[in-house]
Design a protein around this motif. Structure first.
Motif, mmCIF file in Angstrom:
data_model
loop_
_atom_site.group_PDB
_atom_site.id
_atom_site.type_symbol
_atom_site.label_atom_id
_atom_site.label_comp_id
_atom_site.label_asym_id
_atom_site.label_seq_id
_atom_site.Cartn_x
_atom_site.Cartn_y
_atom_site.Cartn_z
ATOM 1 N N MET B 1 0.646 -1.159 0.345
ATOM 2 C CA MET B 1 0.254 0.361 -0.091
ATOM 3 C C MET B 1 1.298 1.366 0.081
ATOM 4 O O MET B 1 2.325 1.321 0.869
ATOM 5 N N GLN B 2 -0.099 1.840 -0.350
ATOM 6 C CA GLN B 2 1.362 3.550 -0.916
ATOM 7 C C GLN B 2 0.057 4.724 -0.860
ATOM 8 O O GLN B 2 -0.720 5.483 -1.281
ATOM 9 N N ILE B 3 0.651 5.615 0.093
ATOM 10 C CA ILE B 3 0.000 7.013 -0.056
ATOM 11 C C ILE B 3 0.765 8.490 0.043
ATOM 12 O O ILE B 3 1.211 8.030 0.220
ATOM 13 N N GLU B 4 0.503 8.899 -1.548
ATOM 14 C CA GLU B 4 1.294 9.757 -2.190
ATOM 15 C C GLU B 4 0.559 10.703 -1.683
ATOM 16 O O GLU B 4 -1.015 10.998 -1.845
ATOM 17 N N LEU B 5 1.632 12.174 -0.373
ATOM 18 C CA LEU B 5 0.259 13.470 -0.476
ATOM 19 C C LEU B 5 1.405 14.240 -2.159
ATOM 20 O O LEU B 5 2.663 14.268 -2.666
ATOM 21 N N ARG B 6 -0.196 14.668 -2.419
ATOM 22 C CA ARG B 6 0.470 15.905 -3.973
ATOM 23 C C ARG B 6 0.314 17.195 -3.800
ATOM 24 O O ARG B 6 -0.578 17.577 -3.631
ATOM 25 N N ASP B 7 1.286 18.062 -3.779
ATOM 26 C CA ASP B 7 0.686 19.187 -3.476
ATOM 27 C C ASP B 7 0.009 19.654 -2.007
ATOM 28 O O ASP B 7 -0.799 20.369 -2.636
ATOM 29 N N ILE B 16 -9.204 34.211 12.553
ATOM 30 C CA ILE B 16 -7.843 34.342 12.143
ATOM 31 C C ILE B 16 -7.513 33.045 11.401
ATOM 32 O O ILE B 16 -7.441 31.791 12.148
ATOM 33 N N PRO B 17 -7.005 33.062 10.638
ATOM 34 C CA PRO B 17 -7.035 31.848 9.332
ATOM 35 C C PRO B 17 -5.381 31.753 9.567
ATOM 36 O O PRO B 17 -5.398 32.196 9.629
ATOM 37 N N VAL B 18 -5.316 30.437 9.717
ATOM 38 C CA VAL B 18 -3.764 29.461 10.461
ATOM 39 C C VAL B 18 -4.149 28.263 9.116
ATOM 40 O O VAL B 18 -4.596 27.082 8.825
ATOM 41 N N ALA B 19 -2.646 28.785 8.069
ATOM 42 C CA ALA B 19 -2.476 28.208 7.502
ATOM 43 C C ALA B 19 -1.082 26.662 7.728
ATOM 44 O O ALA B 19 -0.584 26.882 8.424
ATOM 45 N N ALA B 20 -2.028 25.231 7.408
ATOM 46 C CA ALA B 20 -0.912 24.893 8.538
ATOM 47 C C ALA B 20 0.021 24.038 7.614
ATOM 48 O O ALA B 20 1.059 23.426 8.308
ATOM 49 N N LEU B 21 -0.682 23.282 6.611
ATOM 50 C CA LEU B 21 0.192 23.132 5.487
ATOM 51 C C LEU B 21 0.548 23.682 4.319
ATOM 52 O O LEU B 21 -0.334 24.378 4.039
ATOM 53 N N HIS B 22 1.821 23.582 3.641
ATOM 54 C CA HIS B 22 2.119 24.221 2.710
ATOM 55 C C HIS B 22 2.331 23.814 1.746
ATOM 56 O O HIS B 22 3.564 22.995 2.114
ATOM 57 N N ASN B 23 1.712 23.050 0.132
ATOM 58 C CA ASN B 23 2.353 22.721 -0.643
ATOM 59 C C ASN B 23 3.091 20.789 -0.033
ATOM 60 O O ASN B 23 4.467 20.832 0.127
ATOM 61 N N ILE B 24 3.084 20.437 0.530
ATOM 62 C CA ILE B 24 2.906 18.804 0.945
ATOM 63 C C ILE B 24 3.560 18.103 0.117
ATOM 64 O O ILE B 24 2.728 17.403 -0.274
ATOM 65 N N ASN B 25 4.856 17.205 -0.146
ATOM 66 C CA ASN B 25 4.771 16.530 -1.004
ATOM 67 C C ASN B 25 5.424 14.979 -0.422
ATOM 68 O O ASN B 25 6.647 15.059 0.208
ATOM 69 N N LEU B 26 4.868 13.973 -0.005
ATOM 70 C CA LEU B 26 5.499 12.603 0.514
ATOM 71 C C LEU B 26 5.067 11.797 0.242
ATOM 72 O O LEU B 26 3.300 11.219 0.205
ATOM 73 N N LYS B 27 5.626 10.341 0.104
ATOM 74 C CA LYS B 27 4.998 9.211 0.545
ATOM 75 C C LYS B 27 4.989 8.297 1.818
ATOM 76 O O LYS B 27 5.982 7.864 2.148
ATOM 77 N N VAL B 28 4.542 7.779 1.747
ATOM 78 C CA VAL B 28 4.158 7.101 2.744
ATOM 79 C C VAL B 28 3.408 5.284 1.968
ATOM 80 O O VAL B 28 3.150 5.470 1.393
ATOM 81 N N LYS B 29 4.677 4.200 2.977
ATOM 82 C CA LYS B 29 4.609 3.429 1.922
ATOM 83 C C LYS B 29 4.641 1.731 3.027
ATOM 84 O O LYS B 29 5.362 2.149 4.303
ATOM 85 N N THR B 30 3.529 1.242 3.007
ATOM 86 C CA THR B 30 4.022 -0.154 3.342
ATOM 87 C C THR B 30 5.328 -0.613 3.558
ATOM 88 O O THR B 30 6.518 -0.810 2.595
#
Lengths: 263, 286
Positions: B1-7, B16-30
Motif C-alpha cells: 500500500m502506498q499513500i502519496e501526498l501531492r502538493d 483568524i485563518p491558520v495555514a497548517a500545511l503548505h505544498n506538502i509532497n510525501l510518500k508513505v508506504k508499507t
C-alpha cells in the motif's frame, strides 16, 4: 468538523472601541438594547444604525463577521418579519384569498426585523472587540453593589469565566474525540435519529470523563494557589476608567436619550 | 500500500485563518518506518489526518495506491480501516464498559463476524501484553500505561496496513515507552508500515527507516536518519532538539576530526571516535 460558534468570537485589535473599558462597552450595549425597544420609528433606527456603523468601522470589524453573527438567527428574523406582515390588522395593501397584507403590517414587520438586527449588532460589536474575560470582569464590577445583599457576585462571575474559558477547550476536545472514534470506524453522520443518538455514546462518554477530569484538575490547581473566593482578592488587570471612557459615556448616553426623546 | 501526498495545502478557517500545511509532497508506504518530526504547530497532526481521510486536501491531492481521495475514488471508511490512526493520548477516547468491547468497537464497525471479532480482539490484546483476565474489566480502572495499550489494541484489531501514531510515548515512563517502541518494531513486517510522530529525535532515530522534518507546514528535510542528522544546524534552526551524540560528533568534525556526519547513536559515535583517534584520525586542516 468545523465548529462555527460565534461565542468567544473576540478578535484582538487596537482601535478606540477595542481599548475602551469593558464596563463602558457593557453599559452602552445595555443602553442600546433599552433604546432599541423604546424607539419605534425608522428615523430613530437610522441614527442608531449610523452609530453602530461608526463603531464597526472603528473596530475594523469585517462585513463577514457581521454577517456571520446574524446568520444563526436568520430563521427567527424571517419568521418575525413574515408573521408581522401577514397578521397585522390595518389598511389592506394587497389581498390574495385569505392572505392579507396591510400597510401597518409591512411597516411593523420591517421595523421589528430591523430592531432584531440592530440588537444583534449592538451585542456583537461588544463581543467582537472585548475578550470574554474582560466582559465577565466588567459584569462582576458592575454587579458589585449587589454583594451588600449577599448576592454571590464573585462566585457567579468566576463560574462564568471558567465556563467561557473552557468552551473552546471542550470544542477542541469534541473535535479530537470525534476524529479518534471516526478513525475506529464510528459514524456520526448517517442513520435515523435513534441510531444517531446511539452513535453519540463513543463521543459523549469520553467527553464527560475528560470534563470531570478537567474540573478536578482545575479545583486542585485553584486550591493549591490558595483560592478562597472573592474576599480580598486583587487582580492583575484592574479595570480603570480613562478619559476616553468618560468622554464616550458623556457623549453616547445623552445622544441615545435624545434619540429616544425625539423619535 | 502506498499513500502519496501531492502538493497538499491546508488552512484552518476561523476568525483568524491558520495555514497548517503548505505544498506538502510525501510518500508513505508499507514496509517502512517513517519518522515525522516537527515541533508544536508545524502541521504534524494536520498531515496525519490527511493520511486516513479524516481531512480532505483543500489544495493538491492524496493518492492511495494511485487513486485520488479528492475525486472520491477512494472509500473513506475503508481507508480509515486500512490506515490505523492512533491519536495523541489515545486513552482519552476509551468509552466502553469492558476492555473487550472497547477493542471490539473497530472490528465491529468493519462489519466482521462474531468469531472474527473475538479472534482479532484476543490477538491484538495479547500483542500489547494484556492477558485474558482483563477482558471483562472496565478500561477506566486501568493505569495510564495500560489504558494506552488498550487504546493501541483497539486500532490494531482493525488490522491496518499502515499504522500512524501521534506521539505514542508522550507522558509515559521509560518502561512504558520502551514497551510501546519494542512492540512497534515487532509489529512491522514487509506488508505493514508505520508512521511515527515524535519531537524526540533521540527516541526515534534508531529505528526509523526514513525521517521527515516538518517546519511551519513545509517539509524541510526528508531522508534516512543518517542524512537528516548530518544537517545539525538546519535542525537546530527549526527548533528541533538534536541527539546529544550528533552535537558531539558535529563539533568534533568542525574541529577537524575525520568522523562521519550522520551519526546519531552512542554506539556508532563511540566506534567512530575510536577509529578516528586510532587510525585515519590525523587532524585535518590543522
Amino acid at each position: 468538523m468545523a465548529f462555527d460558534i460565534t461565542l468567544g468570537q473576540y478578535i484582538p485589535g487596537d482601535s478606540f472601541v477595542h481599548n475602551l473599558d469593558p464596563r463602558t462597552k457593557l453599559i452602552i450595549a445595555i443602553a442600546l438594547i433599552v433604546v432599541l425597544f423604546l424607539v419605534n420609528t425608522f428615523v430613530g433606527y437610522f441614527w442608531i444604525a449610523l452609530f453602530l456603523l461608526l463603531a464597526t468601522i472603528n473596530g475594523s470589524i469585517s462585513a463577514r463577521s457581521v454577517v456571520r453573527s446574524i446568520k444563526p438567527l436568520t430563521f427567527i428574523l424571517l419568521l418575525t418579519v413574515i408573521l408581522n406582515i401577514l397578521f397585522t390588522e390595518g389598511d389592506i395593501l394587497f389581498q390574495l384569498g385569505f392572505i392579507r397584507i396591510t400597510e401597518q403590517g409591512v411597516f411593523r414587520g420591517l421595523l421589528l426585523g430591523l430592531r432584531l438586527i440592530l440588537l444583534i449588532l449592538s451585542t456583537t460589536i461588544m463581543t467582537l472587540t472585548t475578550s470574554p474575560l474582560a466582559i465577565t470582569d466588567a459584569l462582576e464590577n458592575l454587579l458589585g453593589p449587589l454583594k451588600k445583599i449577599k448576592f454571590p457576585v464573585h462566585e457567579l462571575s468566576m463560574m462564568l469565566t471558567i465556563a467561557l474559558r473552557f468552551i473552546p477547550t471542550l470544542l477542541e476536545e469534541t473535535d479530537k474525540i470525534m476524529k479518534a472514534q471516526m478513525a475506529r470506524g464510528a459514524d456520526f453522520e448517517s442513520g435515523n435519529l435513534l441510531k444517531r443518538a446511539q452513535n453519540m455514546v463513543p463521543l459523549l462518554v469520553p467527553l464527560f470523563v475528560s470534563a470531570f477530569r478537567r474540573a478536578d484538575d482545575l479545583a486542585v490547581a485553584m486550591e493549591s494557589r490558595c483560592y478562597r473566593g472573592g474576599e480580598g482578592r486583587t487582580r492583575l488587570n484592574e479595570l480603570k476608567y480613562g478619559k476616553a471612557d468618560y468622554l464616550t459615556l458623556a457623549v453616547v448616553l445623552p445622544v441615545l436619550a435624545l434619540v429616544v426623546y425625539l423619535f | 500500500m502506498q499513500i502519496e501526498l501531492r502538493d497538499v495545502s491546508y488552512t484552518y478557517n476561523g476568525p483568524i485563518p491558520v495555514a497548517a500545511l503548505h505544498n506538502i509532497n510525501l510518500k508513505v508506504k508499507t514496509g517502512e518506518i517513517l519518522g515525522l518530526i516537527g515541533h508544536t504547530g508545524s502541521g504534524k497532526s494536520t498531515l496525519l489526518q490527511h493520511l486516513n481521510g479524516l481531512l480532505k486536501p483543500q489544495d493538491g491531492d492524496v493518492l492511495v495506491d494511485g487513486k485520488s481521495v479528492k475525486r472520491g475514488e477512494v472509500s473513506l471508511p475503508k481507508l480509515r480501516f486500512r490506515v490505523g490512526l492512533v491519536f495523541q493520548y489515545p486513552e482519552y477516547q476509551l468509552f466502553e464498559e469492558t476492555i473487550f468491547k472497547e477493542v471490539a468497537f473497530g472490528p465491529k464497525s468493519m462489519g466482521l463476524s462474531e468469531d472474527e471479532i473475538k479472534q482479532r480482539v484476543a490477538k491484538s490484546l495479547s500483542d500489547v501484553g494484556m492477558s485474558e483476565e482483563f477482558y471483562e474489566r472496565s478500561p477506566f480502572e486501568l493505569s495510564g500505561g495500560q489504558k494506552r495499550r488498550v487504546a493501541l489494541a483497539s486500532i490494531l484489531a482493525m488490522e491496518p496496513e499502515i499504522l500512524v501514531l501521534d506521539e505514542p510515548t508522550a507522558g509515559l515512563d521509560p518502561k512504558g515507552r520502551k514497551e510501546i517502541l519494542d512492540f512497534l518494531l515487532k509489529w512491522r513486517t514487509d506488508d505493514k508500515g508505520i508512521v511515527l510522530v515524535s519531537h524526540n529525535m533521540e527516541e526515534m532515530a534508531p529505528f526509523a527507516d526514513r525521517i521527515v522534518v516538518l517546519h511551519q507546514g513545509k517539509v524541510v528535510l526528508d531522508g534516512t536518519p543518517k542524512e537528516v542528522f548530518s544537517h545539525t544546524q538546519e535542525l537546530l534552526d527549526v527548533g528541533i532538539k538534536v541527539p546529544q551524540v550528533s552535537m558531539v560528533v558535529n563539533s568534533l568534525r568542525s574541529r577537524g576530526y575525520n568522523i562521519d556526519a550522520g551519526i546519531f547513536t552512542v554506539e556508532q559515535a563511540a566506534e567512530a571516535i575510536f577509529d578516528a583517534l586510532r587510525g585515519g584520525g590525523e587532524r585535518r586542516g590543522l
